[in-house]
Write an enzyme that holds these catalytic residues in place. Structure first.
Site, PDB file in Angstrom:
ATOM      1  N   GLU A 232      15.245  -5.317 -74.777  1.00  0.00           N
ATOM      2  CA  GLU A 232      16.337  -4.596 -75.438  1.00  0.00           C
ATOM      3  C   GLU A 232      15.662  -3.633 -76.391  1.00  0.00           C
ATOM      4  O   GLU A 232      15.144  -4.018 -77.432  1.00  0.00           O
ATOM      5  CB  GLU A 232      17.267  -5.555 -76.183  1.00  0.00           C
ATOM      6  CG  GLU A 232      18.560  -4.872 -76.624  1.00  0.00           C
ATOM      7  CD  GLU A 232      18.798  -4.956 -78.111  1.00  0.00           C
ATOM      8  OE1 GLU A 232      18.786  -3.871 -78.761  1.00  0.00           O
ATOM      9  OE2 GLU A 232      18.975  -6.057 -78.629  1.00  0.00           O
ATOM     10  N   CYS A 266      20.470  -1.191 -83.739  1.00  0.00           N
ATOM     11  CA  CYS A 266      20.089  -0.461 -82.526  1.00  0.00           C
ATOM     12  C   CYS A 266      21.288   0.185 -81.843  1.00  0.00           C
ATOM     13  O   CYS A 266      21.110   1.079 -81.012  1.00  0.00           O
ATOM     14  CB  CYS A 266      19.383  -1.405 -81.555  1.00  0.00           C
ATOM     15  SG  CYS A 266      20.313  -2.905 -81.188  1.00  0.00           S
ATOM     16  N   GLU A 366      16.054   8.266 -82.899  1.00  0.00           N
ATOM     17  CA  GLU A 366      16.848   7.235 -83.561  1.00  0.00           C
ATOM     18  C   GLU A 366      16.593   7.275 -85.067  1.00  0.00           C
ATOM     19  O   GLU A 366      15.459   7.444 -85.509  1.00  0.00           O
ATOM     20  CB  GLU A 366      16.468   5.866 -82.997  1.00  0.00           C
ATOM     21  CG  GLU A 366      17.350   4.727 -83.456  1.00  0.00           C
ATOM     22  CD  GLU A 366      17.014   3.423 -82.752  1.00  0.00           C
ATOM     23  OE1 GLU A 366      17.878   2.548 -82.692  1.00  0.00           O
ATOM     24  OE2 GLU A 366      15.867   3.293 -82.250  1.00  0.00           O
TER      25      GLU A 366
END
Length: 464
Positions: A232, A266, A366
Site C-alpha cells: 500500500e 495516504c 504528495e
C-alpha cells in the site's frame, strides 16, 4: 542505529520513551522464532484462531484510553483521532476473526469418471510487515489480523517514530493467548530490517505501507526468494467538486478528508478540483470552516490539527507552499508556522491555496501536510484528465448529485478507493488498495485475507 531509539512527542520535542534497538542477530532470532511457531499455529483450527483474535480485540478495547494517549504522544495526532484509530484498528481484528472461519475450498467436476479434484487453501507461511508512523495501530492490525486468521505467523517492524503503540498491541496479543512464537515485533531502522526481511528464506511474504520508492525496493529485493508481496504505497488523491454538488456538504467532507491527522494520511485530498461555476463560492465556504480549526498539542482539549511529524516533513510541505506562491497561487488562508528546530516541534496552520496550476510541485507530489490547493476545471472530462495525470492511484473523491456524472466519474477515475459524496470511505469490511504505482493487493473486505493464502489442488485417480 544506536542501541536505543528515542521516541519523541512531535508536539513538544520531549522524549516520551526510549526503546531498545534490536541487533541483526536479535532480529534474525525473532524471525526464527515465528518460523518455528508456524508449524504449530497453522494447525490451530479456524474457530480457535477466531476466538483468540476476538479476545485480542477485547483486550485492546479495555485499554483504549491509555493506548490512545500513547499514540497521541508519539504521533502528535489529536486524542480524539487516536481514540477513533483504536476502534478502527480493532474493527480489522473483529472482521478477520470472522473471516478465519470462511476460508473455503471447493470440488471441481473432473473430466473423467475415474478422478476427483479438490481445491484447498493453506497459509502462505511467515509474514513480515513494515508499517508507517501515521497510523501505528490500524496499519498493523489490518496486516496482522488476516495473517493470523489465515494461519500465518507474523513479525512486524513499526516506524521508529511510533513503535510504542505496536509494542503494546503485540503485548496484548500475547496476553490474549496468541502464542509469542506466532506474533512478534522488532525495532530498528527501516533499511536494516528491510534487507533482513527480504533476504530471509524463512519469510514467505512481505506486506508494507509507505512510500512508493521504498515499496519498489522491497519488491525488487524480494525477487530473489520469490516472496509474496502486498504494497500500500503513495497517493495523490484528487477531490472533484462538480457544478451541481451540494457545496456545504462537499466542504464538510473535504475538511474531513484533508485535515485529519494534519493532512498526513495516504488517502487525504491532495488536489481539489472545482468547477469554474462554483469555485469562488466553494473556496469561500471552505476557508470559513478551515479558519475555525484549532492547532496545537494533540493532548489539549479541542485540538483538531496537530504537528507534522518532523523537520523533514515540515520542510517538504513548506517548500511546496513556497513553490506554489512563487508560480502564482493565491493564499486564502494560512501559510503560518510555529516551529522550534532546537526543541524539535513543527506546526503548519491549515493553509488554503487558490489558482493552483499543474506546473506547481504540489500538483505533482504528495503533500502530507494540512495544505489544500484548489484548481479550476471547465468540464468533467478535463477534471478526469487532471485527476488521472499522476503515477499514483490510491484514492479519489468526487461530489455531484447527478447520477450520470457520478457514474461517469466512477468509471473513468483510475483509483482503487473512490468516494462519491463521501470523504471517509475506509472500512474494515471493504477492500482497500491502490492502482498503478500506489500498490499491489487489497486490505480489508473478503479480499483482504486472500494474499495470505496459497491455493492447492488435489487430483485423485483410481475411482474406476
Amino acid at each position: 542505529m544506536a542501541d536505543r531509539i528515542k521516541v519523541t512527542n512531535p508536539a513538544t520535542g520531549e522524549i516520551v520513551e526510549e526503546v531498545a534497538a534490536h541487533s541483526t542477530e536479535e532480529i534474525e532470532a525473532r524471525i526464527e522464532k515465528v518460523a518455528a511457531g508456524f508449524q504449530s499455529w497453522k494447525k490451530v483450527n479456524a474457530h480457535e484462531r477466531a476466538r483468540l483474535l476476538k479476545k485480542w480485540s477485547d483486550k485492546i478495547q479495555e485499554q483504549k484510553e491509555d493506548i490512545a494517549k500513547v499514540m497521541t504522544l508519539e504521533s502528535g495526532k489529536p486524542l480524539k483521532e487516536s481514540l477513533g484509530e483504536v476502534d478502527y484498528a480493532t474493527s480489522y481484528i473483529d472482521w478477520f476473526a470472522e473471516e478465519a472461519k470462511r476460508i473455503y475450498g471447493r470440488t471441481i467436476p473432473a473430466n473423467t469418471e475415474s478422478k476427483r479434484i479438490i481445491v484447498t487453501r493453506q497459509p502462505v507461511g511467515v509474514v513480515a510487515a513494515i508499517t508507517p508512523w501515521n497510523f501505528p495501530a490500524a496499519m498493523m492490525t489490518r496486516k496482522a489480523a488476516p495473517a493470523l486468521a489465515a494461519g500465518c505467523t507474523f513479525i512486524v517492524k513499526p516506524a521508529v517514530e511510533t513503535p510504542l503503540t505496536t509494542m503494546k498491541f503485540i503485548e496484548l496479543a500475547h496476553e490474549a493467548g496468541i502464542p509469542e512464537d506466532a506474533v512478534q515485533y522488532v525495532n530498528a531502522s527501516g533499511r536494516k530490517v528491510g534487507e533482513i526481511f527480504t533476504g530471509s528464506p524463512r519469510i514467505r511474504k512481505i506486506t508494507f505501507t509507505g512510500s512508493t520508492p521504498v515499496g519498489k525496493h522491497l519488491i525488487q529485493d524480494s525477487a530473489d526468494t520469490v516472496k509474496h508481496v502486498s504494497m500500500e504505497l503513495g497517493g495523490h488523491a484528487p477531490l472533484i467538486v462538480a457544478k451541481d454538488a451540494d457545496l456545504d456538504f462537499a466542504v464538510t467532507q473535504t475538511m474531513t478528508s484533508k485535515f485529519r491527522n494534519a493532512g498526513q494520511t495516504c488517502i487525504c485530498a491532495n488536489r481539489v478540483l472545482v468547477a469554474k461555476e462554483v469555485v469562488d463560492e466553494f473556496a469561500e465556504k471552505l476557508v470559513k470552516e478551515a479558519a475555525k480549526l484549532k492547532v496545537g498539542n494533540g493532548l489539549d482539549k479541542g485540538t483538531q490539527v496537530g504537528p507534522v511529524i518532523n523537520g523533514d516533513g515540515f520542510e517538504k510541505v513548506v517548500s511546496q507552499i513556497d513553490d506554489a506562491i512563487e508560480k502564482g497561487a493565491d493564499v486564502l488562508l494560512g501559510n503560518e508556522f510555529n516551529k522550534d528546530d532546537d526543541k524539535g516541534y513543527y506546526f503548519i496552520h491549515p493553509t488554503v491555496l487558490k489558482n493552483v496550476t499543474s506546473d506547481m510541485v504540489i500538483m505533482q507530489e504528495e503533500t502530507f501536510g494540512p495544505v489544500l490547493p484548489i484548481t479550476v476545471f471547465d468540464t468533467i472530462e478535463e477534471a478526469i484528465e487532471i485527476a488521472n495525470n499522476t503515477p499514483f492511484g490510491l484514492a479519489a473523491y468526487f461530489f455531484t448529485n447527478d447520477y450520470r456524472t457520478g457514474n461517469y466519474l466512477h468509471e473513468h477515475l483510475d483509483f482503487g478507493v473512490v468516494g462519491w459524496n463521501d470523504g471517509g470511505p475506509s472500512a474494515a469490511h471493504a477492500p482497500f488498495g491502490g492502482m498503478k504505482e500506489s500498490g499491489i493487493g487489497r486490505e480489508g473486505g473478503i479480499e483482504g485475507i486472500e494474499p495470505y493464502l496459497e491455493t492447492k489442488y488435489l487430483s485423485i485417480g483410481g475411482f474406476e
